[in-house]
Design an enzyme around this catalytic site. Sequence first.
Site, mmCIF file in Angstrom:
data_model
loop_
_atom_site.group_PDB
_atom_site.id
_atom_site.type_symbol
_atom_site.label_atom_id
_atom_site.label_comp_id
_atom_site.label_asym_id
_atom_site.label_seq_id
_atom_site.Cartn_x
_atom_site.Cartn_y
_atom_site.Cartn_z
ATOM 1 N N ASN A 124 27.626 31.431 44.694
ATOM 2 C CA ASN A 124 26.821 32.341 45.503
ATOM 3 C C ASN A 124 27.296 32.259 46.957
ATOM 4 O O ASN A 124 27.263 31.185 47.574
ATOM 5 C CB ASN A 124 25.346 31.929 45.381
ATOM 6 N N HIS B 182 25.455 32.740 51.905
ATOM 7 C CA HIS B 182 25.357 32.068 53.205
ATOM 8 C C HIS B 182 26.596 32.224 54.073
ATOM 9 O O HIS B 182 26.570 31.874 55.252
ATOM 10 C CB HIS B 182 24.920 30.613 53.014
ATOM 11 N N ARG C 75 25.388 36.230 64.299
ATOM 12 C CA ARG C 75 25.915 36.848 65.518
ATOM 13 C C ARG C 75 26.119 38.353 65.361
ATOM 14 O O ARG C 75 26.479 39.028 66.302
ATOM 15 C CB ARG C 75 27.245 36.189 65.898
ATOM 16 N N HIS D 13 23.010 38.059 46.733
ATOM 17 C CA HIS D 13 21.612 38.514 46.649
ATOM 18 C C HIS D 13 21.411 39.596 47.700
ATOM 19 O O HIS D 13 21.492 39.320 48.896
ATOM 20 C CB HIS D 13 20.702 37.305 46.908
ATOM 21 N N ARG E 194 18.956 41.273 49.480
ATOM 22 C CA ARG E 194 17.522 41.175 49.766
ATOM 23 C C ARG E 194 17.004 42.431 50.441
ATOM 24 O O ARG E 194 17.751 43.128 51.129
ATOM 25 C CB ARG E 194 17.261 39.983 50.689
ATOM 26 N N ARG F 195 19.016 40.018 54.748
ATOM 27 C CA ARG F 195 19.340 38.860 55.602
ATOM 28 C C ARG F 195 20.653 38.190 55.179
ATOM 29 O O ARG F 195 21.231 37.429 55.939
ATOM 30 C CB ARG F 195 18.203 37.838 55.583
ATOM 31 N N HIS F 196 21.087 38.464 53.937
ATOM 32 C CA HIS F 196 22.403 37.936 53.516
ATOM 33 C C HIS F 196 23.393 39.116 53.505
ATOM 34 O O HIS F 196 23.754 39.603 54.539
ATOM 35 C CB HIS F 196 22.330 37.280 52.136
ATOM 36 N N GLU G 151 22.067 39.614 42.518
ATOM 37 C CA GLU G 151 20.643 39.261 42.443
ATOM 38 C C GLU G 151 19.857 40.296 43.236
ATOM 39 O O GLU G 151 20.204 40.591 44.388
ATOM 40 C CB GLU G 151 20.398 37.888 43.070
ATOM 41 N N THR H 47 14.596 31.682 47.511
ATOM 42 C CA THR H 47 13.820 32.015 46.327
ATOM 43 C C THR H 47 13.008 30.791 45.896
ATOM 44 O O THR H 47 13.566 29.767 45.538
ATOM 45 C CB THR H 47 14.773 32.449 45.187
ATOM 46 N N GLU I 245 18.173 32.868 33.603
ATOM 47 C CA GLU I 245 18.651 31.799 34.476
ATOM 48 C C GLU I 245 17.443 30.921 34.790
ATOM 49 O O GLU I 245 16.436 31.409 35.321
ATOM 50 C CB GLU I 245 19.264 32.375 35.755
ATOM 51 N N HIS J 156 19.975 26.846 41.434
ATOM 52 C CA HIS J 156 19.160 26.689 42.637
ATOM 53 C C HIS J 156 19.051 25.211 43.029
ATOM 54 O O HIS J 156 18.619 24.383 42.249
ATOM 55 C CB HIS J 156 17.743 27.279 42.510
ATOM 56 N N GLY J 157 19.517 24.963 44.242
ATOM 57 C CA GLY J 157 19.408 23.612 44.790
ATOM 58 C C GLY J 157 20.376 22.605 44.194
ATOM 59 O O GLY J 157 20.216 21.399 44.393
HETATM 60 N N1 PXP Z 1 20.381 31.394 41.283
HETATM 61 C C1 PXP Z 1 19.494 32.255 41.821
HETATM 62 C C2 PXP Z 1 18.834 33.235 40.916
HETATM 63 C C3 PXP Z 1 19.216 32.249 43.202
HETATM 64 O O1 PXP Z 1 18.308 33.097 43.708
HETATM 65 C C4 PXP Z 1 19.916 31.335 44.015
HETATM 66 C C5 PXP Z 1 19.676 31.335 45.489
HETATM 67 O O2 PXP Z 1 19.964 32.580 46.026
HETATM 68 C C6 PXP Z 1 20.857 30.491 43.415
HETATM 69 C C7 PXP Z 1 21.054 30.523 42.046
HETATM 70 C C8 PXP Z 1 21.675 29.525 44.214
HETATM 71 O O3 PXP Z 1 20.847 28.597 44.806
HETATM 72 P P1 PXP Z 1 21.459 27.625 45.902
HETATM 73 O O4 PXP Z 1 21.908 28.481 47.029
HETATM 74 O O5 PXP Z 1 20.325 26.731 46.252
HETATM 75 O O6 PXP Z 1 22.607 26.908 45.249
#
Ligand code: PXP
Length: 245
Positions: free
Chosen positions: A10, A13, A21, A46, A48, A52-53, A73, A104, A154, A195-196
């Site tokens: 992903n 970021h 900026r 994603h 949004r 923001r991304h 996403e 999320t 997921e 996630h995480g």
């Molecule tokens: N999977 C989904 C569905 C998400 O929404 C996210 C965060 O955007 C991720 C995976 C990745 O999570 P992380 O950025 O914490 O690795």
Amino acid sequence: MDRYIKLGVNIDHVATLRNARGGFYPDVVKAAKIVEISGADSITVHLREDRRHINENDLENLLKFIRVPLNLEIAAQEETIEIALKNKPQSICFVPENRMEITTEGGLDVVKNFDYLKKVIVPLQKSNINLSVFIDPSKEQLQATRDLGIKTIEFHTGQYANTFENNTKSSAELEKIQECVAFANSLNFNCHAGHGLNFDNVVSIAKIVNIVELNIGHFLIADSIFNGLKNSIQKMRQIINEATK
Ligand code: PXP
């Protein structure tokens, strides 16, 4: 033969940093090309509501220039579904969106939103786009998702990741995911998770048989500040491969 788990990276970021900026760097497509040659199987972004991304321009450029599949996403809203149908990424993952959240925070409540989802997924189910939903590890959510005719889920690993970090109850959270993956497998779902996740907590998740894809973002982009995107992704790839031996 060893199991192979696909790694989706992903790159939201990279766009967050650019947006700090409002200029043109770091370039999202450049990051995607590095991700591609570093062993990722897909790229996730994603779109949004507040952009923001990534934005729609990024989405178009990514689809034009990358060769690995793009997983988009989105919230299950008509506006974003229309954008998805127009751009045709290889897959879409429905995620819940709350304007005030930092990231999320939980899975989509398919049980509660069943009737709404049943209606809005019709055009997606008629398209070639593979649809998944991001859900908490819960049997009720799995049953409702199955009843919608969606074949890929997921699992949200955020709760597990938080408890792993604090050293509290991570084994209970892990067991919950393990049980739900087994149940999902009995319902013939393709199981993804994310996630995480980071170099440490990914190991136990990658060991769960029947998880076929992991989506990882924030940690990899953060680690790449010190080690370079290619090295961070290759290290993650190696850790996942080791865990599945
Ligand atoms: N999977 C989904 C569905 C998400 O929404 C996210 C965060 O955007 C991720 C995976 C990745 O999570 P992380 O950025 O914490 O690795």
